[in-house]
Design a protein around this motif. Structure first.
Motif, short mmCIF file in Angstrom:
data_model
loop_
_atom_site.label_atom_id
_atom_site.label_comp_id
_atom_site.label_asym_id
_atom_site.label_seq_id
_atom_site.Cartn_x
_atom_site.Cartn_y
_atom_site.Cartn_z
N LEU A 23 0.84 -1.20 0.00
CA LEU A 23 0.00 0.00 0.00
C LEU A 23 0.87 1.25 0.00
N ARG A 24 1.97 1.23 0.78
CA ARG A 24 2.91 2.35 0.77
C ARG A 24 3.58 2.46 -0.60
N ALA B 57 -4.78 13.31 -1.75
CA ALA B 57 -4.98 11.86 -1.67
C ALA B 57 -3.65 11.13 -1.50
N ALA C 186 1.39 4.26 -2.98
CA ALA C 186 1.46 5.71 -2.76
C ALA C 186 2.70 6.29 -3.43
N SER D 218 -2.35 11.73 2.01
CA SER D 218 -3.22 10.99 2.94
C SER D 218 -2.86 9.51 2.96
N LEU D 219 -2.69 8.92 1.79
CA LEU D 219 -2.36 7.50 1.71
C LEU D 219 -1.01 7.23 2.35
N TRP E 40 2.15 6.46 -7.27
CA TRP E 40 1.24 7.58 -7.57
C TRP E 40 1.97 8.91 -7.43
N CYS F 285 -0.48 5.03 5.80
CA CYS F 285 0.43 3.88 5.86
C CYS F 285 1.44 4.05 6.99
#
Length: 254
Positions: free
Chosen positions: A19-20, A58, A23, A61-62, A26, A66
């Protein structure tokens, strides 16, 4: 006290790393688009266009969510303060380097309290409050709401305008956004990290098997990237800008 249900080991959870890593990918795309604008290849309004400003929100935030997840795991696994400070020094040191590098690139809008500066402060607060359990959900909501409450209060009373000064605007209780290339104040962003911690503690307590589940093949590169997020963060912009400079030199020579 560590979270019930979590194993006191040094186990990493690939799903959090992935998940990190997402980020970071992105963020890279976002920064590449920003660099295209900076070098004059693509006209975009990164400060005012909601398409870009909301993406930035976003991504940050992500990333901070994390960070909160990781702090929940570290607390559950009994990470001691000496080890915490060892990791923290890398974040703080890189924040200083970001300020120096951005001052060289953007002297009028250099980064004096960006994502790494904010992260360094928030990590200490998160560590000190990791044992507060479910209250972190409410604290996170209050931290986020405080941004809007403060903006209203400052606009209503000229006596509070001092919060907009640089020596205090790192708190985030402002009515005027400062002119800087990156700005991630403690509030409201601490609320996102607190929510990440609260979510991480819930997962460790109620959904540990989900965290331990193996990643699909496509997720493994993201997990690897997520494990090296700080190094990647420090290197990706110099590489992107260097490539665009070389591209511009090559095109100019033709």
């Amino acid at each position: 006290m560590p979270v019930a249900g979590a194993k006191p080991s040094s186990q990493r959870f690939d799903r959090i790393d992935a998940l990190r890593g997402l980020a970071m990918v992105w963020m890279t795309v976002f920064h590449f688009c920003f660099d295209l604008q900076h070098f004059g290849y693509w006209a975009q309004d990164f400060r005012g266009d909601p398409f870009w400003t909301w993406q930035r929100t976003a991504i940050v935030s992500l990333f901070l969510f994390c960070a909160g997840l990781s702090q929940a795991v570290a607390f559950a696994q009994g990470l001691r303060w000496p080890r915490f400070w060892q990791r923290w020094r890398w974040v703080a040191g890189c924040a200083v380097l970001v300020s120096i590098g951005s001052y060289w690139m953007f002297p009028q809008s250099f980064i004096y309290f960006g994502v790494l500066h904010g992260l360094a402060v928030m990590l200490i607060i998160a560590r000190l409050t990791a044992g507060w359990g479910r209250a972190l959900w409410w604290l996170g909501a209050l931290a986020i709401a405080s941004k809007f409450i403060a903006a209203y209060a400052i606009s209503a009373s000229a006596n509070l305008m001092f919060f907009n000064e640089r020596y205090l605007n790192w708190l985030g209780w402002i009515s005027q956004k400062p002119f800087t290339e990156d700005y991630v104040p403690v509030f409201p962003w601490l609320g996102v990290m607190w929510w990440g911690m609260a979510c991480g503690q819930w997962l460790l307590r109620e959904r540990l098997a989900w965290l331990q589940a193996p990643l699909p093949k496509l997720g493994k590169p993201l997990a690897l990237l997520g494990r090296w997020s700080l190094s990647y963060y420090m290197l990706h912009q110099p590489v992107l800008m260097g490539l665009l400079l070389v591209f511009g030199w090559f095109v100019g020579r033709r």
